[in-house]
Design a protein around this motif. Structure first.
Motif, PDB file in Angstrom:
ATOM      1  N   ALA A  47       4.117  34.068  13.100  1.00  0.00           N
ATOM      2  CA  ALA A  47       3.517  35.265  13.696  1.00  0.00           C
ATOM      3  C   ALA A  47       2.006  35.136  13.591  1.00  0.00           C
ATOM      4  O   ALA A  47       1.456  35.100  12.490  1.00  0.00           O
ATOM      5  N   THR A  48       1.347  35.056  14.737  1.00  0.00           N
ATOM      6  CA  THR A  48      -0.099  34.864  14.771  1.00  0.00           C
ATOM      7  C   THR A  48      -0.755  35.956  15.610  1.00  0.00           C
ATOM      8  O   THR A  48      -0.078  36.686  16.331  1.00  0.00           O
ATOM      9  N   ALA A  49      -2.060  36.033  15.518  1.00  0.00           N
ATOM     10  CA  ALA A  49      -2.828  37.017  16.277  1.00  0.00           C
ATOM     11  C   ALA A  49      -3.872  36.325  17.136  1.00  0.00           C
ATOM     12  O   ALA A  49      -4.540  35.395  16.668  1.00  0.00           O
ATOM     13  N   ALA A  50      -4.000  36.775  18.368  1.00  0.00           N
ATOM     14  CA  ALA A  50      -5.103  36.330  19.219  1.00  0.00           C
ATOM     15  C   ALA A  50      -6.381  36.980  18.679  1.00  0.00           C
ATOM     16  O   ALA A  50      -6.319  37.857  17.810  1.00  0.00           O
ATOM     17  N   SER A  51      -7.512  36.590  19.190  1.00  0.00           N
ATOM     18  CA  SER A  51      -8.751  37.208  18.720  1.00  0.00           C
ATOM     19  C   SER A  51      -8.737  38.689  19.070  1.00  0.00           C
ATOM     20  O   SER A  51      -8.215  39.091  20.104  1.00  0.00           O
ATOM     21  N   VAL A  71       7.115  43.175  11.251  1.00  0.00           N
ATOM     22  CA  VAL A  71       5.883  42.491  11.640  1.00  0.00           C
ATOM     23  C   VAL A  71       5.068  43.500  12.437  1.00  0.00           C
ATOM     24  O   VAL A  71       5.605  44.164  13.335  1.00  0.00           O
ATOM     25  N   SER A  72       3.792  43.625  12.109  1.00  0.00           N
ATOM     26  CA  SER A  72       2.971  44.594  12.842  1.00  0.00           C
ATOM     27  C   SER A  72       1.624  43.992  13.214  1.00  0.00           C
ATOM     28  O   SER A  72       1.131  43.084  12.553  1.00  0.00           O
ATOM     29  N   ALA A  73       1.073  44.533  14.296  1.00  0.00           N
ATOM     30  CA  ALA A  73      -0.220  44.082  14.803  1.00  0.00           C
ATOM     31  C   ALA A  73      -1.212  45.231  14.698  1.00  0.00           C
ATOM     32  O   ALA A  73      -0.865  46.378  15.006  1.00  0.00           O
ATOM     33  N   GLN A  74      -2.425  44.917  14.248  1.00  0.00           N
ATOM     34  CA  GLN A  74      -3.478  45.911  14.139  1.00  0.00           C
ATOM     35  C   GLN A  74      -4.710  45.401  14.880  1.00  0.00           C
ATOM     36  O   GLN A  74      -5.231  44.340  14.537  1.00  0.00           O
ATOM     37  N   PRO A  75      -5.180  46.164  15.882  1.00  0.00           N
ATOM     38  CA  PRO A  75      -6.395  45.735  16.585  1.00  0.00           C
ATOM     39  C   PRO A  75      -7.638  45.990  15.741  1.00  0.00           C
ATOM     40  O   PRO A  75      -7.677  46.929  14.940  1.00  0.00           O
ATOM     41  N   ASN A  76      -8.639  45.148  15.910  1.00  0.00           N
ATOM     42  CA  ASN A  76      -9.946  45.384  15.297  1.00  0.00           C
ATOM     43  C   ASN A  76     -10.645  46.499  16.072  1.00  0.00           C
ATOM     44  O   ASN A  76     -10.232  46.841  17.189  1.00  0.00           O
ATOM     45  N   ALA A  77     -11.714  47.034  15.514  1.00  0.00           N
ATOM     46  CA  ALA A  77     -12.517  48.027  16.218  1.00  0.00           C
ATOM     47  C   ALA A  77     -12.994  47.435  17.540  1.00  0.00           C
ATOM     48  O   ALA A  77     -13.399  46.268  17.599  1.00  0.00           O
ATOM     49  N   GLY A  78     -12.899  48.211  18.606  1.00  0.00           N
ATOM     50  CA  GLY A  78     -13.326  47.745  19.918  1.00  0.00           C
ATOM     51  C   GLY A  78     -12.274  46.959  20.662  1.00  0.00           C
ATOM     52  O   GLY A  78     -12.560  46.347  21.689  1.00  0.00           O
ATOM     53  N   PHE A  79     -11.025  46.964  20.165  1.00  0.00           N
ATOM     54  CA  PHE A  79      -9.926  46.252  20.815  1.00  0.00           C
ATOM     55  C   PHE A  79      -8.696  47.142  20.869  1.00  0.00           C
ATOM     56  O   PHE A  79      -8.562  48.091  20.099  1.00  0.00           O
ATOM     57  N   LEU A  80      -7.791  46.805  21.773  1.00  0.00           N
ATOM     58  CA  LEU A  80      -6.500  47.472  21.912  1.00  0.00           C
ATOM     59  C   LEU A  80      -5.393  46.444  21.734  1.00  0.00           C
ATOM     60  O   LEU A  80      -5.544  45.288  22.137  1.00  0.00           O
ATOM     61  N   PHE A  81      -4.288  46.858  21.144  1.00  0.00           N
ATOM     62  CA  PHE A  81      -3.111  45.994  21.098  1.00  0.00           C
ATOM     63  C   PHE A  81      -2.529  45.941  22.510  1.00  0.00           C
ATOM     64  O   PHE A  81      -2.297  46.970  23.135  1.00  0.00           O
ATOM     65  N   ALA A  82      -2.285  44.724  23.018  1.00  0.00           N
ATOM     66  CA  ALA A  82      -1.811  44.553  24.393  1.00  0.00           C
ATOM     67  C   ALA A  82      -0.354  44.123  24.474  1.00  0.00           C
ATOM     68  O   ALA A  82       0.219  44.093  25.562  1.00  0.00           O
ATOM     69  N   GLY A  83       0.269  43.771  23.359  1.00  0.00           N
ATOM     70  CA  GLY A  83       1.676  43.370  23.387  1.00  0.00           C
ATOM     71  C   GLY A  83       1.904  42.067  22.643  1.00  0.00           C
ATOM     72  O   GLY A  83       0.966  41.414  22.184  1.00  0.00           O
ATOM     73  N   TRP A  84       3.177  41.726  22.522  1.00  0.00           N
ATOM     74  CA  TRP A  84       3.595  40.477  21.875  1.00  0.00           C
ATOM     75  C   TRP A  84       3.976  39.469  22.940  1.00  0.00           C
ATOM     76  O   TRP A  84       4.577  39.818  23.956  1.00  0.00           O
ATOM     77  N   SER A  85       3.658  38.215  22.698  1.00  0.00           N
ATOM     78  CA  SER A  85       4.081  37.128  23.575  1.00  0.00           C
ATOM     79  C   SER A  85       4.795  36.088  22.718  1.00  0.00           C
ATOM     80  O   SER A  85       4.739  36.133  21.498  1.00  0.00           O
ATOM     81  N   GLY A  86       5.463  35.168  23.372  1.00  0.00           N
ATOM     82  CA  GLY A  86       6.208  34.127  22.663  1.00  0.00           C
ATOM     83  C   GLY A  86       7.700  34.329  22.835  1.00  0.00           C
ATOM     84  O   GLY A  86       8.163  34.633  23.931  1.00  0.00           O
ATOM     85  N   GLU A 108      -1.225  39.991  21.091  1.00  0.00           N
ATOM     86  CA  GLU A 108      -2.314  39.881  22.068  1.00  0.00           C
ATOM     87  C   GLU A 108      -3.157  41.153  22.010  1.00  0.00           C
ATOM     88  O   GLU A 108      -2.624  42.252  21.831  1.00  0.00           O
ATOM     89  N   PHE A 109      -4.454  40.994  22.182  1.00  0.00           N
ATOM     90  CA  PHE A 109      -5.385  42.127  22.133  1.00  0.00           C
ATOM     91  C   PHE A 109      -6.315  42.067  23.330  1.00  0.00           C
ATOM     92  O   PHE A 109      -6.590  40.990  23.858  1.00  0.00           O
TER      93      PHE A 109
END
Length: 168
Positions: A47-51, A71-86, A108-109
């Motif tokens: 499980a990895t994260a894009a920038s 497994v959860s995804a957290q966007p950094n400030a100034g970003f939105l979570f866009a979905g999972w790929s793979g 993906e963000f």
């Protein structure tokens, strides 16, 4: 790839200890004896994260088959979570998974530099700038820009009912 068998213990008789855990046992063979290894299957989680964000996942990549994980995804400030790929596609930022097979996923963000909940690229494509308000409705179809973004529809073209059940 992504699947392995691991010795997790043994059963024995004679000179072999009756049972144990792990992948090694020491004994002196001085009588008729038997040793049966106990195996379990492990599957790999990648499980990895894009920038633009991070992923929270179990601390080990090898998990016992059948293990339930989050497994959860957290966007950094100034970003939105866009979905999972793979191996899995989802728009949910938190996934509850049962590890029945190897899984490779990537969060993906998308940039949201004005922090309005609308991805910058979507705003650029639809409004030629970052001026769209999330609660705006330029096509007056009753769907806000935020709803149009989330649905993947065009905020400048009113949606029309394509089929009717005849009840309204």
């Amino acid at each position: 790839p992504g699947l392995r068998r691991v010795a997790s213990g043994w059963n024995g008789f004679g000179a072999v200890p009756a049972s144990g855990t792990g992948n090694s046992v020491t004994f002196t063979l001085n009588e008729i004896s038997g040793l049966t290894w106990i195996w379990h299957t492990e599957v790999k989680l990648a499980a990895t994260a894009a920038s633009g964000g991070q992923v929270t996942a179990p601390s080990t990549e090898w998990l016992r088959e059948g293990t339930n994980i989050v497994v959860s995804a957290q966007p950094n400030a100034g970003f939105l979570f866009a979905g999972w790929s793979g191996d899995l596609a989802s728009a949910e930022s938190t996934l509850n998974l049962t590890m029945n097979r190897p899984i490779t996923i990537r969060a993906e963000f998308q940039a949201d530099s004005d922090n309005d909940g609308l991805a910058d690229q979507w705003e650029q494509n639809n409004f030629a700038g970052l001026t769209a308000a999330p609660n705006g409705d330029p096509d007056q179809d009753g769907r806000t820009n935020l709803a149009e973004y989330q649905r993947g529809t065009d905020p400048n073209h009113a949606e029309t009912l394509v089929a009717s059940d005849g009840l309204s």
